[in-house]
Enzyme design. Structure first.
Site, PDB file in Angstrom:
ATOM      1  N   ALA A  14      84.245   7.070  86.468  1.00  0.00           N
ATOM      2  CA  ALA A  14      85.591   6.534  85.686  1.00  0.00           C
ATOM      3  C   ALA A  14      85.445   6.107  84.585  1.00  0.00           C
ATOM      4  CB  ALA A  14      86.247   5.183  86.749  1.00  0.00           C
ATOM      5  N   GLY A  15      84.775   7.102  83.677  1.00  0.00           N
ATOM      6  CA  GLY A  15      84.791   6.938  82.293  1.00  0.00           C
ATOM      7  C   GLY A  15      86.245   7.645  81.610  1.00  0.00           C
ATOM      8  N   LYS A 106      79.394  19.846  81.843  1.00  0.00           N
ATOM      9  CA  LYS A 106      78.771  21.349  81.304  1.00  0.00           C
ATOM     10  C   LYS A 106      77.228  21.278  81.193  1.00  0.00           C
ATOM     11  CE  LYS A 106      80.355  19.287  76.792  1.00  0.00           C
ATOM     12  NZ  LYS A 106      81.172  18.254  77.558  1.00  0.00           N
ATOM     13  N   LYS A 206      78.403  25.264  76.553  1.00  0.00           N
ATOM     14  CA  LYS A 206      79.636  25.812  76.769  1.00  0.00           C
ATOM     15  C   LYS A 206      79.348  27.484  76.697  1.00  0.00           C
ATOM     16  CE  LYS A 206      82.301  21.753  75.286  1.00  0.00           C
ATOM     17  NZ  LYS A 206      82.911  21.155  74.312  1.00  0.00           N
ATOM     18  N   GLY A 307      88.703  14.818  74.762  1.00  0.00           N
ATOM     19  CA  GLY A 307      89.754  13.805  74.862  1.00  0.00           C
ATOM     20  C   GLY A 307      90.250  13.516  76.378  1.00  0.00           C
TER      21      GLY A 307
END
Lengths: 445, 445
Positions: A14-15, A106, A206, A307
């Site tokens: 829950a960041g 990732k 990525k 974000g």
């Protein structure tokens, strides 16, 4: 209101992203039910400390420290813990218990992707990871589905917002690397420990995920060549600007026709990009993925990189897809079988280079330099000198600045990385070269 | 080679796109089988004249005039005939016979979409149409799946390559509309009868498809407000450039918060776009779709608009998806249920405007003009005059050019289209206004 079937959704973490996902699951519950064809019931949120303050206003009773029990009762598990462990164990547990899983992790996929996908294959579960590739930019489905009938030739991605923010401000304001990094940290664009971003580790993860998907080949993180942006300074930025380029940290995933068959190359480094290339106008902390495909031609996908709320959008899109799949009886859109192309080491890659040298001011310097390049099988495309009052014909002589040192900027034709790096060593050793100022690759020309 | 199950693929139409699809199905057969998990066997191509010359080299025995029989034996039917009939009948027949269908037919979907999707729903077939929305740009899956957990606020699309090519050349070269159109026709970028492109009909069809998908609402073509680019001339282009804008033909699909609940607006018209907006740098015949979503923020999808081989890429991606669905037992990713938002008429839409007027050179003109705007509930944001040696304070007086006529360029705040158009009529009738030179909407500010 339609009477939908309920699906039990468990959230791990829950960041910044997790809080947003939880909040949106509750705020948009009716709309999500219409999209998914099922009510997505958030049954719990596993965290280390249930009493820690949260960004979103969430009922205390949702929080638990017992991830294992939470996972066992869930239809869909969303993993937003980050890091390798306990994320890996929880994800494998969720897959084992028959849940579909959504992750934005990732680091985990780039290092343990094959293990996770194989576990999912064995039980017929699906792993959704749109948010792990380029934040909120929808790139997974275009690569996996839309371009499934095409052949991807090359991906050039600006996939790290922090480094793009830093390089963009260095380019547009002539700012120093250190100053911009400090400001980026103050604004929350960069972490207190910025290593993962500025050294290219995040971009490399990525790149591994994008290349695996685009080339149907498992690309381990170790196979990704990685260089960061810490060596980029103001003079390099200025020189790039003058030459019509901008420096961007690129993730390049490339199909290489390699004699006996196709191979691929995956690499992350700062590169010179021509100003008129669509990637050059990706400003601030934005991300973009430029895809060259055989039939579709050039495509670009642009948007906010990271974000909390943007990434939450990608996560929720995956949750809806997972829910639709559950409703349809758990039969999903099949993954591609593997092509398993060989992955080239960086030395076997060909690109163009720009080499900047400080040379002594004496006749014959250019001939010597040109000779070294030619012996090294590196062919010269352009030569320029950056001294202010230089001769307009740099090939005729190397003009000196008042300090007696001239600067040569050499643009090469495509050369083999291995040849190039050996040649640069010989240039550095040469009597006429005072200093190798920079060696940058040119992409997108 | 893996021993894959075979799927029978029927192709209807062998024009520019159809020929490419047929050729790629055969050339890339092995690779497509790996992607799809099934061999895609092209069993026939229905055309009007089997002996007509084709772009691709295809065996004569594949061609037939008997679409009906061909469809009956097919697992997947690709409809690339274009136009409404017989495409509609064939597509419905294919759906009725249990085949999944792939189509690039935007005219058909924009006019008979609900009929076709309902027929497919009833038998559990799937309709794939990536190539109908923005050529080769993957936009369907991002909108339908990736953003399914988000809320699309606005789409601004450059979805017609011909008009973008024309406007781009007018902008960059100061060329005339007629000259560029003639050249575009010579180069094959524009049809001999360019009406569908330059009057915005093609863009309106795509807008209907994009809006239907983004807002989960069936948008009939008649509900799309449509204006073409034939009124755009060199002076308007020059004035736009001076003011920091570029004129683009935009398809705008917008969610409007409308008192009692959300509504949508779908419209196609040439609009002023700020130079720094990502859509402003979409050059030539390229297309781009700019999406604003509540959580994901701004996204842009960019690529080649049309073209046989590019569109073929999108079609083949759909064919692979259809094949994967067949392999999975015909259970597909469920479509969204409908939100069925009301569609606003153009009069109820609010945007910003730029109004250019030729006015008589006399004191009090601006006061009169400002009074008419104010009465019409149109609020002025900026006023400028375009006469070369004008006063630097345009609000103090309206300077005259040597002919005794001054030009006023008025930028408005957001105003209701209905108010604006009534106000423009009153301006045109006013004694002080010689001519309403142009009224353009401003998007993307």
């Amino acid at each position: 209101m339609t009477d939908y079937r309920r699906l039990r959704v468990a959230l791990l973490g829950a960041g910044a992203v997790g809080s947003q996902v939880a909040a949106l699951l509750r705020q948009h519950a009716d709309e999500l039910a219409d999209r998914a064809g099922a009510r997505l019931e958030l049954v719990g949120i596993a965290v280390r400390n249930p009493d820690a303050p949260r960004e979103a206003d969430l009922p205390r009773e949702l929080f638990t420290t017992d991830a294992e029990t939470l996972i066992l009762g869930a239809d869909i598990v969303i993993e937003l813990m980050g890091g390798i462990e306990p994320a890996r164990t929880s994800l494998l547990q969720a897959i084992g218990s028959g849940a579909d899983v959504v992750t934005a992790n990732k680091a985990l996929l780039a290092t343990h992707g094959p293990e996770i996908f194989e576990a999912a294959d064995q039980v017929g579960a699906q792993v959704y990871y749109e948010a792990a590739a380029a934040g909120a930019i929808p790139i997974i489905r275009p690569l996996r589905d839309s371009l499934a009938g095409d052949r991807v030739q090359r991906i050039m991605g600006i996939v790290n917002g922090t480094t793009n923010y830093i390089l963009d401000r260095m380019d547009t304001e002539g700012a120093d690397f250190g100053d911009v990094l400090a400001q980026a940290q103050a604004l929350g664009y960069a972490e207190a420990d910025p290593t993962a971003d500025i050294e290219g580790y995040d971009a490399a993860q990525k790149a591994a995920i994008l290349a695996s998907l685009a080339f149907h080949t498992s690309v381990p993180l170790e196979a990704v060549h990685r260089e960061g942006i810490t060596a980029i300074d103001k003079p390099m930025m200025d020189a790039a600007r003058k030459a019509g380029y901008v420096i961007k940290l690129l993730a390049v995933c490339e199909r290489v026709v390699n004699g006996s068959g196709d191979a691929i190359s995956v690499r992350v480094y700062p590169a010179l990009v021509p100003r008129e290339h669509p990637l050059a106008s990706v400003h601030g902390a934005n991300n973009a993925v430029f895809v060259q495909a055989e039939a579709a031609g050039n495509l670009m996908f642009y948007g906010a990189g990271a974000g909390g709320v943007q990434t939450a959008s990608a996560v929720l899109g995956d949750v809806v897809s997972a829910a639709r799949r559950h409703i349809a009886g758990g039969v999903g859109v099949g993954e591609s079988t593997r092509a398993n192309l060989p992955i080239l080491p960086i030395g076997h890659v060909t690109t163009q280079y720009q080499i900047t040298l400080e040379v002594t001011d004496q006749p014959g310097v250019l001939a010597t330099v040109a000779g070294i390049l030619s012996e090294g099988r590196v062919s010269i495309a352009t030569v320029e000198q950056t001294v202010a009052d230089a001769s307009t014909d740099p090939l005729a002589r190397v003009a000196a600045d008042p300090t007696g040192v001239a600067r040569l900027v050499i643009g090469t034709h495509k050369a083999l990385e291995q040849d190039l790096s050996e040649t640069v060593v010989r240039l550095a050793d040469s009597d006429v070269v005072d200093r190798v100022v920079s060696v940058l690759r040119v992409e997108g020309d």
